[in-house]
Design an enzyme around this catalytic site. Structure first.
Site, PDB file in Angstrom:
ATOM      1  N   ASP A   1     -19.119  -1.148 -12.921  1.00  0.00           N
ATOM      2  CA  ASP A   1     -20.506  -1.264 -13.387  1.00  0.00           C
ATOM      3  C   ASP A   1     -21.452  -1.607 -12.235  1.00  0.00           C
ATOM      4  OD1 ASP A   1     -20.307  -1.100 -16.491  1.00  0.00           O
ATOM      5  OD2 ASP A   1     -18.648  -2.376 -15.865  1.00  0.00           O
TER       6      ASP A   1
ATOM      7  N   LYS B   1     -11.420 -10.866  -7.209  1.00  0.00           N
ATOM      8  CA  LYS B   1     -11.086  -9.526  -6.748  1.00  0.00           C
ATOM      9  C   LYS B   1     -10.494  -9.585  -5.337  1.00  0.00           C
ATOM     10  CE  LYS B   1     -14.652  -7.054  -9.401  1.00  0.00           C
ATOM     11  NZ  LYS B   1     -15.740  -6.065  -9.287  1.00  0.00           N
TER      12      LYS B   1
ATOM     13  N   ASN C   1     -19.128 -11.306  -8.289  1.00  0.00           N
ATOM     14  CA  ASN C   1     -17.670 -11.174  -8.396  1.00  0.00           C
ATOM     15  C   ASN C   1     -17.103 -10.231  -7.336  1.00  0.00           C
ATOM     16  OD1 ASN C   1     -18.511  -8.747  -9.533  1.00  0.00           O
ATOM     17  ND2 ASN C   1     -17.308  -8.937 -11.394  1.00  0.00           N
TER      18      ASN C   1
ATOM     19  N   ASP D   1     -21.562  -4.811  -6.247  1.00  0.00           N
ATOM     20  CA  ASP D   1     -22.986  -5.133  -6.400  1.00  0.00           C
ATOM     21  C   ASP D   1     -23.250  -6.555  -6.882  1.00  0.00           C
ATOM     22  OD1 ASP D   1     -24.003  -4.484  -9.722  1.00  0.00           O
ATOM     23  OD2 ASP D   1     -21.937  -4.400  -9.030  1.00  0.00           O
ATOM     24  N   SER D   2     -22.188  -7.310  -7.254  1.00  0.00           N
ATOM     25  CA  SER D   2     -22.416  -8.616  -7.891  1.00  0.00           C
ATOM     26  C   SER D   2     -21.618  -9.725  -7.237  1.00  0.00           C
ATOM     27  CB  SER D   2     -22.072  -8.534  -9.379  1.00  0.00           C
ATOM     28  OG  SER D   2     -22.912  -7.598 -10.019  1.00  0.00           O
TER      29      SER D   2
ATOM     30  N   THR E   1     -12.518  -4.279 -11.077  1.00  0.00           N
ATOM     31  CA  THR E   1     -13.607  -4.497 -12.028  1.00  0.00           C
ATOM     32  C   THR E   1     -13.469  -5.814 -12.801  1.00  0.00           C
ATOM     33  OG1 THR E   1     -14.699  -3.533 -13.986  1.00  0.00           O
ATOM     34  CG2 THR E   1     -12.342  -3.160 -13.793  1.00  0.00           C
ATOM     35  N   GLY E   2     -14.587  -6.266 -13.342  1.00  0.00           N
ATOM     36  CA  GLY E   2     -14.581  -7.392 -14.266  1.00  0.00           C
ATOM     37  C   GLY E   2     -14.179  -6.957 -15.666  1.00  0.00           C
TER      38      GLY E   2
ATOM     39  N   ASP F   1     -15.735  -1.283  -7.405  1.00  0.00           N
ATOM     40  CA  ASP F   1     -16.227  -1.910  -8.626  1.00  0.00           C
ATOM     41  C   ASP F   1     -16.738  -0.782  -9.531  1.00  0.00           C
ATOM     42  OD1 ASP F   1     -17.498  -3.880 -10.365  1.00  0.00           O
ATOM     43  OD2 ASP F   1     -19.369  -3.305  -9.394  1.00  0.00           O
TER      44      ASP F   1
END
Length: 251
Positions: free
Chosen positions: A16, A177, A203, A200-201, A48-49, A14
């Site tokens: 961010d 993902k 997603n 970290d999130s 990534t988002g 990921d």
């Protein structure tokens, strides 16, 4: 030639809050260890988002010519600029999501099309003339955020996650993902047990659960830490470099 790698062949990162520090930079330490992993034959995949355009500079900075997963899996690239698959978010749903955003005046919102990014300051006249990938809401008023969440959870056909405790990200149902990583593995002939996924999130949760080694950052949301096999240092402590040293190149 003997395989120099351990049991992990793919490292899904990921951006961010994970590979990037709080200034949205890749630290020298992280960059150095990503290069060591690549040199050892590990496939490093940005996951990534972000949309492709804002993710690309980081893949280029690391010299990666490998698959990329953007907009939470809405796009899968065999390598930079070579699209493999796109999953579009229905225009009618985008219209509804936008109408809901407008109902809460202070909420920031944004959305990706295949061509561009639109937001509260700049929206499209005709929603139906665009190919949508993802919609997002942002507010630090968590009460309003949970009201919005409750509302859209009642709708069909959406995959709902976040990339921070203060946002909600919406993709078409089944797009994540994790499903994108499974497709990347199919393309490369890898097994999901050979994947290390770091994030970290929310997603990142499905990918962390589905991978051979699921890693949560030290700064990750609590649910992400609970889902992970291991927790590494934070994004301010070169947590990705630690993962590569301790697990990817160790085994």
């Amino acid at each position: 030639m003997a395989n120099q790698m351990g049991k992990y062949r793919l490292l899904a990162l990921d951006l961010d809050g994970t590979l990037l520090n709080d200034r949205s930079e890749i630290s020298e330490t992280n960059a150095k260890w990503v290069k060591h992993a690549v040199d050892a034959g590990v496939t490093v995949c940005v996951s990534t988002g972000r949309g492709f355009v804002s993710a690309l500079p980081f893949a280029e900075q690391l010299g990666l010519d490998t698959p990329m997963i953007t907009v939470n899996g809405g796009e899968i690239w065999t390598k930079p600029h070579a699209i493999h698959r796109r999953t579009l978010l229905d225009s009618e749903k985008v219209m509804k999501l936008h109408a809901l955003a407008e109902k809460y005046g202070e909420v920031w919102f944004w959305a990706y099309t295949t061509e561009d990014i639109y937001n509260k300051e700049r929206w499209v006249g005709d929603t139906f003339s665009r190919n949508w990938l993802k919609f997002g809401y942002y507010t630090e008023d968590t009460d309003i955020l949970s009201e919005i969440l409750k509302e859209i959870q009642a709708w069909d056909g959406l995959e709902i996650s976040n990339s921070s405790p203060y946002n909600i990200e919406i993709n078409p149902q089944g797009v994540s993902k994790a499903t994108a990583l499974m497709e990347v593995c199919r393309l490369l002939g890898y097994d999901m047990s050979e994947v290390v996924a770091v994030g970290d999130s929310m997603n990142d949760i499905a990918a962390i659960r589905a991978s051979g080694l699921g890693v949560a950052m030290g700064n990750a949301q609590d649910e992400v830490k609970a889902a992970a096999n291991v927790v590494t240092g934070s994004n301010q402590e070169h947590g990705v470099a630690q993962v590569i040293q301790n697990y990817v190149l160790r085994s």
